[in-house]
Design a protein around this motif. Sequence first.
Motif, short mmCIF file in Angstrom:
data_model
loop_
_atom_site.label_atom_id
_atom_site.label_comp_id
_atom_site.label_asym_id
_atom_site.label_seq_id
_atom_site.Cartn_x
_atom_site.Cartn_y
_atom_site.Cartn_z
N THR A 91 5.03 -20.91 -3.09
CA THR A 91 6.26 -21.63 -3.57
C THR A 91 7.62 -20.81 -2.75
OG1 THR A 91 6.90 -20.43 -5.44
CG2 THR A 91 5.43 -22.35 -5.74
N LEU A 92 7.34 -19.56 -2.24
CA LEU A 92 8.48 -19.02 -1.49
C LEU A 92 8.72 -19.41 -0.11
CD1 LEU A 92 7.57 -15.33 -3.01
CD2 LEU A 92 9.17 -16.93 -4.00
N ASP A 93 9.99 -19.15 0.23
CA ASP A 93 10.35 -19.69 1.67
C ASP A 93 10.66 -18.17 2.24
OD1 ASP A 93 11.45 -21.03 3.57
OD2 ASP A 93 13.55 -20.83 3.24
N GLN A 94 9.56 -17.39 1.92
CA GLN A 94 9.50 -16.17 2.66
C GLN A 94 8.10 -16.00 3.23
OE1 GLN A 94 11.07 -15.70 -0.44
NE2 GLN A 94 13.12 -16.07 0.18
N THR A 95 7.90 -15.03 4.13
CA THR A 95 6.52 -14.56 4.37
C THR A 95 6.13 -13.45 3.46
OG1 THR A 95 6.98 -15.33 6.71
CG2 THR A 95 4.91 -13.68 6.43
N VAL A 96 5.01 -13.60 2.78
CA VAL A 96 4.36 -12.64 2.01
C VAL A 96 3.45 -11.95 2.74
CG1 VAL A 96 3.43 -12.16 -0.17
CG2 VAL A 96 5.24 -13.81 -0.16
N ILE A 97 3.47 -10.58 2.68
CA ILE A 97 2.33 -9.56 3.24
C ILE A 97 1.74 -8.65 1.91
CG2 ILE A 97 1.82 -7.94 4.94
CD1 ILE A 97 4.23 -9.15 6.77
N PHE A 98 0.58 -8.66 2.03
CA PHE A 98 -0.03 -7.61 1.02
C PHE A 98 -0.53 -6.35 1.47
CE2 PHE A 98 -0.04 -12.01 -1.04
CZ PHE A 98 0.44 -11.46 -2.45
N VAL A 99 -0.04 -5.27 1.20
CA VAL A 99 -0.48 -4.09 1.67
C VAL A 99 -1.09 -3.17 0.80
CG1 VAL A 99 0.17 -1.88 2.70
CG2 VAL A 99 1.45 -4.26 3.24
N SER A 100 -2.19 -2.61 1.10
CA SER A 100 -2.78 -1.58 0.21
C SER A 100 -2.65 -0.19 0.99
CB SER A 100 -4.61 -1.86 0.10
OG SER A 100 -5.13 -0.95 -0.71
N SER A 101 -1.94 0.70 0.54
CA SER A 101 -1.36 1.83 0.98
C SER A 101 -2.62 2.67 0.95
CB SER A 101 -0.26 2.33 0.16
OG SER A 101 0.76 1.70 0.40
N PRO A 102 -2.51 3.82 1.93
CA PRO A 102 -3.68 4.63 2.15
C PRO A 102 -3.79 5.70 0.97
CG PRO A 102 -2.02 5.12 3.81
CD PRO A 102 -1.50 3.88 3.08
N TYR A 103 -5.08 5.78 0.51
CA TYR A 103 -5.27 7.09 -0.36
C TYR A 103 -6.79 7.21 -0.69
CZ TYR A 103 -6.60 3.44 -3.92
OH TYR A 103 -7.11 2.43 -4.56
N SER A 104 -7.05 8.34 -1.12
CA SER A 104 -8.51 8.71 -1.21
C SER A 104 -9.35 7.85 -2.17
CB SER A 104 -8.73 10.00 -1.77
OG SER A 104 -9.95 10.69 -1.29
N ILE A 105 -9.54 6.64 -1.72
CA ILE A 105 -10.10 5.67 -2.66
C ILE A 105 -11.78 6.07 -2.76
CG2 ILE A 105 -10.56 4.03 -0.93
CD1 ILE A 105 -9.83 1.80 -3.01
N SER A 106 -12.32 5.66 -3.88
CA SER A 106 -13.78 5.57 -4.14
C SER A 106 -14.39 4.61 -3.32
CB SER A 106 -14.11 5.86 -5.42
OG SER A 106 -14.02 4.82 -6.20
N GLU A 107 -15.72 4.85 -3.13
CA GLU A 107 -16.47 3.46 -2.69
C GLU A 107 -16.42 2.31 -3.61
OE1 GLU A 107 -20.80 2.48 -0.79
OE2 GLU A 107 -20.32 4.72 -1.20
N ASP A 108 -16.55 2.49 -4.91
CA ASP A 108 -16.96 1.51 -5.98
C ASP A 108 -15.30 0.88 -5.83
OD1 ASP A 108 -19.33 1.97 -6.49
OD2 ASP A 108 -18.99 3.06 -8.24
N ASP A 109 -14.46 1.50 -5.81
CA ASP A 109 -13.04 0.87 -5.93
C ASP A 109 -12.66 0.14 -4.69
OD1 ASP A 109 -12.40 1.93 -8.34
OD2 ASP A 109 -11.46 3.54 -7.89
N GLN A 110 -13.14 0.59 -3.66
CA GLN A 110 -12.95 -0.04 -2.21
C GLN A 110 -13.64 -1.33 -2.14
OE1 GLN A 110 -10.99 0.83 0.38
NE2 GLN A 110 -11.32 -1.17 1.02
N LYS A 111 -14.66 -1.33 -2.86
CA LYS A 111 -15.65 -2.79 -2.97
C LYS A 111 -14.76 -3.84 -3.53
CE LYS A 111 -20.45 -0.56 -2.80
NZ LYS A 111 -21.42 -0.26 -3.16
N VAL A 112 -14.27 -3.36 -4.62
CA VAL A 112 -13.31 -4.23 -5.57
C VAL A 112 -11.99 -4.72 -4.91
CG1 VAL A 112 -11.97 -4.56 -7.73
CG2 VAL A 112 -14.20 -3.41 -7.69
N MET A 113 -11.60 -3.69 -3.89
CA MET A 113 -10.29 -4.14 -3.23
C MET A 113 -10.86 -5.01 -2.18
SD MET A 113 -6.93 -3.59 -2.60
CE MET A 113 -6.75 -2.13 -3.73
N ASN A 114 -11.96 -4.75 -1.47
CA ASN A 114 -12.39 -5.88 -0.55
C ASN A 114 -12.54 -7.30 -1.18
OD1 ASN A 114 -12.43 -3.63 1.37
ND2 ASN A 114 -15.10 -3.43 1.15
#
Length: 261
Positions: free
Chosen positions: A129-152
């Motif tokens: 609904t916004l009149d702006q461009t929205v970009i989603f960013v996942s910042s770099p950090y030492s993420i676990s494999e299981d958490d990365q699967k959920v992030m995917n």
Amino acid sequence: MPSAADTKNLGTCPCTGSGSAMHAQSLIPAYFEAINSDLTYFKDLGADIPYTKSWYYFSFLLYHNRWNDDFTLSDFQDFSSINKYKGFQFTTRSLESTSLTEPAYTDEIGKAGKEQESILEDLLSYCETLDQTVIFVSSPYSISEDDQKVMNRYMQIIQDAGFKTFDFNTEELSNDLGLDWSQDFLDSKHLNYTGAQIFTRYISKYLSKNFDLTDHRGQEGYESWDSSVLSMERKYLKLRTQELISSSETEKTGEASESNG
């Protein structure tokens, strides 16, 4: 709005040590005065501002289920002060580094919780609904494999909705960013000063290339931003000088010990 008379329902303020209860109770009216000031400020901003915007000015509205719990001084902070680094927390620890292993790169799609997916979909509906461009960013950090699967999975939902994403814990973007995992992190989840510079340059380059952004450096009305840059440069030089002096003194102390030995 609450008043000093309402303090009878709060009990003893837990933010002080033993023997300070009376002092804490005497401060409660001042706490409520700060709260009323924040609420007045929020009200004066305009009725068209969403309710959740008040979280920025009156923090424990976000934690309404804690109203009968223990309070600390942080629940009554005055948010009228301005961070001269525009939100960047520049402390004596900002130049420290922690050596980390790279993220557990995986393309596998994991399973996210139903509630989390529902909330994300609500957010995406709002963004549409916004009149702006929205970009989603996942910042770099030492993420676990299981958490990365959920992030995917989250990134998949966001991309399917038509939004741009940056997941810096994928192998491709991590390599493109070029962070040194042995020295560009403060801890497992936060970049240090040098890492933040690398990350900011990358995002800035993308935004400058893909959007028509005006360069306001040196323009009237944007002096605080120029001042912020100078303040940060001075702070960096000060911390770096202190670091070099400390390192030199430690080295001299070690050499003296060896000589005496």
